[in-house]
Scaffold this motif. Structure first.
Motif, short mmCIF file in Angstrom:
data_model
loop_
_atom_site.label_atom_id
_atom_site.label_comp_id
_atom_site.label_asym_id
_atom_site.label_seq_id
_atom_site.Cartn_x
_atom_site.Cartn_y
_atom_site.Cartn_z
N THR A 113 -8.09 69.95 27.72
CA THR A 113 -8.70 68.98 26.81
C THR A 113 -7.89 68.88 25.53
O THR A 113 -7.63 67.78 25.03
N HIS A 114 -7.46 70.03 24.98
CA HIS A 114 -6.62 70.02 23.78
C HIS A 114 -5.32 69.26 24.04
O HIS A 114 -4.88 68.47 23.20
N HIS A 124 -14.31 70.13 19.94
CA HIS A 124 -13.02 70.81 19.80
C HIS A 124 -12.39 70.64 18.42
O HIS A 124 -11.68 71.53 17.95
N THR A 135 -17.26 65.17 23.26
CA THR A 135 -16.30 66.20 23.68
C THR A 135 -15.25 66.41 22.60
O THR A 135 -14.87 67.55 22.31
N VAL A 144 -10.44 74.02 28.42
CA VAL A 144 -10.28 73.82 26.97
C VAL A 144 -8.83 73.47 26.66
O VAL A 144 -8.56 72.54 25.89
N ASP A 199 -11.41 78.44 29.95
CA ASP A 199 -10.25 78.47 29.06
C ASP A 199 -9.23 77.43 29.48
O ASP A 199 -8.63 76.77 28.64
#
Length: 209
Positions: free
Chosen positions: A14-15, A53, A49, A11, A8
């Protein structure tokens, strides 16, 4: 940190990298000229990647606002207090937070809502504003019947979402000469005497004071 928390966290990082890359690129060139490859390169990740997302660059910019709207929804109980009384000079925190968010990402919203912007993005933004307002109204626990029971309950919310986006566009086009608090206060005055009255609140107008 547990094993469940690690994915989590990755993620969310990355966001954050992709959203920051998108905002940086918009300050450098037009949105239409930005590619997924540009975004991935700036965020220092690969294209595969990115697509794990987000669907595309439109989905990415929409999510920037959606995440803010979702955060507001999650914290609505903090923005709305039972002791808070409606006042024309006391703008609701929901408006202040929205305008502060837009001010923080001026280049993004100017690009996406301007004359050369994306109607798709404006529609997505409007949808989330409507959801936010419905939740906010639910927590207000409407005190009485609406002025016109025949009027569909979703109409005032839809109308206000258009007015809010129109206010944001006007503010951005004015080169943000006014602070988020000023715009929130002026917008709230409009809401106070128009939108809330339509919902059935007992509003005292200036000529009744």
């Amino acid at each position: 940190m547990s094993h469940e928390e690690q994915p989590d966290l990755r993620v969310r990082r990355t966001h954050q990298f992709l959203q920051e890359a998108m905002i940086e690129l918009i300050t450098e060139k037009e949105f239409g000229a930005i590619t997924v490859g540009d975004i991935a390169e700036r965020a220092m990740i690969n294209r595969a990647t990115f697509y794990r997302h987000y669907q595309d660059k439109y989905d990415l910019v929409a999510k920037i606002f959606e995440e803010t709207a979702n955060h507001l929804m999650e914290n609505m109980s903090l923005l709305h207090k039972k002791t808070h009384k409606l006042s024309v000079e006391n703008p609701a925190q929901i408006w202040i937070k929205i305008f502060e968010h837009v001010a923080e990402h001026t280049q993004l919203y100017r690009a996406m809502l301007g004359k050369n912007g994306s109607p798709w993005f404006a529609d997505r933004m409007r949808e989330h504003i409507i959801k936010l307002l419905i939740e906010y109204n639910r927590q207000w626990k409407q005190p009485g019947p609406r002025v016109d029971p025949a009027m569909p309950s979703e109409l005032p919310v839809t109308q206000l979402s258009h007015v809010l986006i129109g206010t944001i566009v006007w503010w951005l086009e004015s080169e943000k000469l006014y602070t988020p608090m000023q715009i929130a206060t002026w917008f709230h005055r409009f809401v106070f005497y128009g939108y809330l009255f339509a919902l059935g609140y007992d509003i005292t107008t200036p000529d009744q004071v």
